[in-house]
Design a protein around this motif. Structure first.
Motif, PDB file in Angstrom:
ATOM      1  N   VAL A 121       0.854  -1.178   0.000  1.00  0.00           N
ATOM      2  CA  VAL A 121       0.000   0.000   0.000  1.00  0.00           C
ATOM      3  C   VAL A 121       0.896   1.236   0.000  1.00  0.00           C
ATOM      4  CG1 VAL A 121      -1.652   1.349   1.340  1.00  0.00           C
ATOM      5  CG2 VAL A 121      -1.885  -1.136   1.220  1.00  0.00           C
ATOM      6  N   GLN A 122       0.628   2.166  -0.898  1.00  0.00           N
ATOM      7  CA  GLN A 122       1.326   3.445  -0.879  1.00  0.00           C
ATOM      8  C   GLN A 122       0.600   4.364   0.103  1.00  0.00           C
ATOM      9  OE1 GLN A 122       4.231   4.633  -2.498  1.00  0.00           O
ATOM     10  NE2 GLN A 122       4.478   2.420  -2.773  1.00  0.00           N
ATOM     11  N   ALA A 123       1.291   4.705   1.179  1.00  0.00           N
ATOM     12  CA  ALA A 123       0.703   5.519   2.243  1.00  0.00           C
ATOM     13  C   ALA A 123       1.156   6.970   2.125  1.00  0.00           C
ATOM     14  CB  ALA A 123       1.116   4.962   3.602  1.00  0.00           C
ATOM     15  N   LEU A 151      13.186   8.391  -5.086  1.00  0.00           N
ATOM     16  CA  LEU A 151      13.437   8.351  -6.522  1.00  0.00           C
ATOM     17  C   LEU A 151      13.282   6.944  -7.097  1.00  0.00           C
ATOM     18  CD1 LEU A 151      14.481   9.960  -9.015  1.00  0.00           C
ATOM     19  CD2 LEU A 151      16.785   9.241  -8.351  1.00  0.00           C
ATOM     20  N   GLY A 152      12.475   6.830  -8.159  1.00  0.00           N
ATOM     21  CA  GLY A 152      12.324   5.573  -8.874  1.00  0.00           C
ATOM     22  C   GLY A 152      11.278   4.628  -8.320  1.00  0.00           C
ATOM     23  N   THR A 153      10.697   4.953  -7.159  1.00  0.00           N
ATOM     24  CA  THR A 153       9.676   4.089  -6.572  1.00  0.00           C
ATOM     25  C   THR A 153       8.322   4.350  -7.236  1.00  0.00           C
ATOM     26  OG1 THR A 153       9.120   5.699  -4.856  1.00  0.00           O
ATOM     27  CG2 THR A 153      10.869   4.089  -4.350  1.00  0.00           C
ATOM     28  N   THR A 154       7.340   3.509  -6.925  1.00  0.00           N
ATOM     29  CA  THR A 154       6.009   3.740  -7.484  1.00  0.00           C
ATOM     30  C   THR A 154       5.392   5.002  -6.913  1.00  0.00           C
ATOM     31  OG1 THR A 154       5.191   2.130  -5.862  1.00  0.00           O
ATOM     32  CG2 THR A 154       5.409   1.386  -8.127  1.00  0.00           C
ATOM     33  N   GLY A 155       5.770   5.372  -5.687  1.00  0.00           N
ATOM     34  CA  GLY A 155       5.307   6.641  -5.138  1.00  0.00           C
ATOM     35  C   GLY A 155       5.753   7.789  -6.033  1.00  0.00           C
ATOM     36  N   ASP A 190       5.249  19.022   2.168  1.00  0.00           N
ATOM     37  CA  ASP A 190       3.968  18.894   2.876  1.00  0.00           C
ATOM     38  C   ASP A 190       3.610  17.465   3.250  1.00  0.00           C
ATOM     39  OD1 ASP A 190       3.224  21.731   2.658  1.00  0.00           O
ATOM     40  OD2 ASP A 190       3.120  21.306   0.508  1.00  0.00           O
ATOM     41  N   CYS A 191       4.153  16.491   2.538  1.00  0.00           N
ATOM     42  CA  CYS A 191       3.846  15.087   2.836  1.00  0.00           C
ATOM     43  C   CYS A 191       4.848  14.187   2.139  1.00  0.00           C
ATOM     44  CB  CYS A 191       2.422  14.738   2.405  1.00  0.00           C
ATOM     45  SG  CYS A 191       2.176  14.766   0.607  1.00  0.00           S
ATOM     46  N   VAL A 192       4.792  12.899   2.472  1.00  0.00           N
ATOM     47  CA  VAL A 192       5.632  11.892   1.822  1.00  0.00           C
ATOM     48  C   VAL A 192       4.727  10.742   1.394  1.00  0.00           C
ATOM     49  CG1 VAL A 192       7.476  10.178   2.126  1.00  0.00           C
ATOM     50  CG2 VAL A 192       7.694  12.449   3.167  1.00  0.00           C
ATOM     51  N   VAL A 193       4.881  10.294   0.155  1.00  0.00           N
ATOM     52  CA  VAL A 193       4.149   9.122  -0.336  1.00  0.00           C
ATOM     53  C   VAL A 193       5.148   7.979  -0.473  1.00  0.00           C
ATOM     54  CG1 VAL A 193       2.835   8.119  -2.238  1.00  0.00           C
ATOM     55  CG2 VAL A 193       2.404  10.483  -1.535  1.00  0.00           C
ATOM     56  N   ILE A 194       4.908   6.906   0.292  1.00  0.00           N
ATOM     57  CA  ILE A 194       5.862   5.799   0.356  1.00  0.00           C
ATOM     58  C   ILE A 194       5.125   4.541   0.794  1.00  0.00           C
ATOM     59  CG2 ILE A 194       6.547   6.108   2.785  1.00  0.00           C
ATOM     60  CD1 ILE A 194       9.485   5.726   1.805  1.00  0.00           C
ATOM     61  N   ASP A 195       5.760   3.396   0.631  1.00  0.00           N
ATOM     62  CA  ASP A 195       5.141   2.129   1.028  1.00  0.00           C
ATOM     63  C   ASP A 195       4.732   2.147   2.501  1.00  0.00           C
ATOM     64  OD1 ASP A 195       5.668  -0.780   2.286  1.00  0.00           O
ATOM     65  OD2 ASP A 195       4.917  -0.978   0.240  1.00  0.00           O
ATOM     66  N   ASN A 196       3.606   1.504   2.794  1.00  0.00           N
ATOM     67  CA  ASN A 196       3.000   1.555   4.123  1.00  0.00           C
ATOM     68  C   ASN A 196       3.896   1.010   5.236  1.00  0.00           C
ATOM     69  OD1 ASN A 196       0.630   2.169   5.734  1.00  0.00           O
ATOM     70  ND2 ASN A 196       0.397  -0.034   5.981  1.00  0.00           N
TER      71      ASN A 196
END
Length: 260
Positions: A121-123, A151-155, A190-196
């Motif tokens: 899950v991308q959180a 860099l390079g992740t699905t996020g 403002d935020c970070v999108v990364i694996d849960n």
């Protein structure tokens, strides 16, 4: 004349022996290579892969080791930048890429993937007093947030397409997820999108942060291989089926991910 002929024979024999030795060395090197499963990963993604002491450990390493055991091979772990994993696989430097990697159409243009071995899950990580309350806030009309990604992740891929390319904000790219989180802590983004799963680790380690209840994306993780390596892909898929059936993969996941 006999001395000259003898000398010629000695030289010829020497050259033949050297060629044979060279051939034997190459054969032995190939045999050793065939016994080794070389894995490219990025040990910045706990609990999937991270450094503990002088070793790279985690879910993906344990799964790769279980696969190597099934195939009668020795596992070799190559810890590199995330965006270098696919090039390492396509160039033949490493045989597989496994790093919480999601199957995407873009990546499938460069590599093949095995069957999925886990769901991710991308959180979205924000500060506790953030105005961002829902993952949908990042892509709603008029949004203008600075989003940190690795860099390079699905996020990175998702946010670049959904946010930056749509003119709804700016995507800041970092080599490490931890660097993105520190940028959030210091107020640069403002935020970070990364694996849960790593998101949970980062929030636990940094006061004042939280994970939004809504996910940005859900995805399946798989192992990347070169497109001309279908034989190894099929062997790994068979190994994965057996490891799923006998409960090995679930045990590995339970070892690192505890129920909350």
């Amino acid at each position: 004349m006999k001395k000259v002929l003898s000398l010629v024979l000695v030289v010829c024999l020497s050259v033949t022996m050297l060629c044979a030795c060279g051939s034997d060395s190459k054969t032995e090197a190939k045999k050793e290579s065939d016994k080794t499963l070389s894995m490219a990963t990025n040990a910045e993604f706990p609990p999937y892969e991270y450094v503990d002491g002088d070793k790279v450990v985690g879910i993906d390493v344990d799964i790769a080791q279980a696969i190597a055991d099934k195939l009668g091979m020795k596992l070799k772990v190559d810890n590199i930048n995330f965006d270098s994993i696919i090039p390492a696989v396509t160039s033949g430097k490493d045989q597989i890429g496994i790093a919480g990697m999601t199957v995407t159409e873009k990546r499938k243009k460069s590599v093949d993937f095995t069957d999925s071995y886990a769901t991710g899950v991308q959180a979205v990580i924000v500060k506790e007093d953030s105005k961002i309350k829902d993952a949908a806030d990042l892509t709603k009309k008029g949004a203008n947030n600075k989003i940190g990604v690795q860099l390079g992740t699905t996020g990175d891929l998702y946010c670049t397409d959904d946010v930056e390319n749509a003119g709804l904000g700016k995507v800041e790219k970092y080599n490490k997820g931890a660097d993105a989180v520190q940028a959030l802590v210091s107020g640069k983004i403002d935020c970070v999108v990364i694996d849960n799963q790593p998101a949970k680790e980062f929030v636990k380690a940094n006061k004042g942060l939280k994970i939004l209840d809504t996910a940005y994306k859900e995805e399946d993780y798989a192992i990347a291989l070169a497109k001309d390596n279908s034989e190894l892909r099929d062997k790994i898929n068979n190994a994965l089926k057996e490891l799923k059936a006998d409960g090995t993969i679930q045990k590995i996941l339970d070892k690192y991910i505890t129920a909350e």
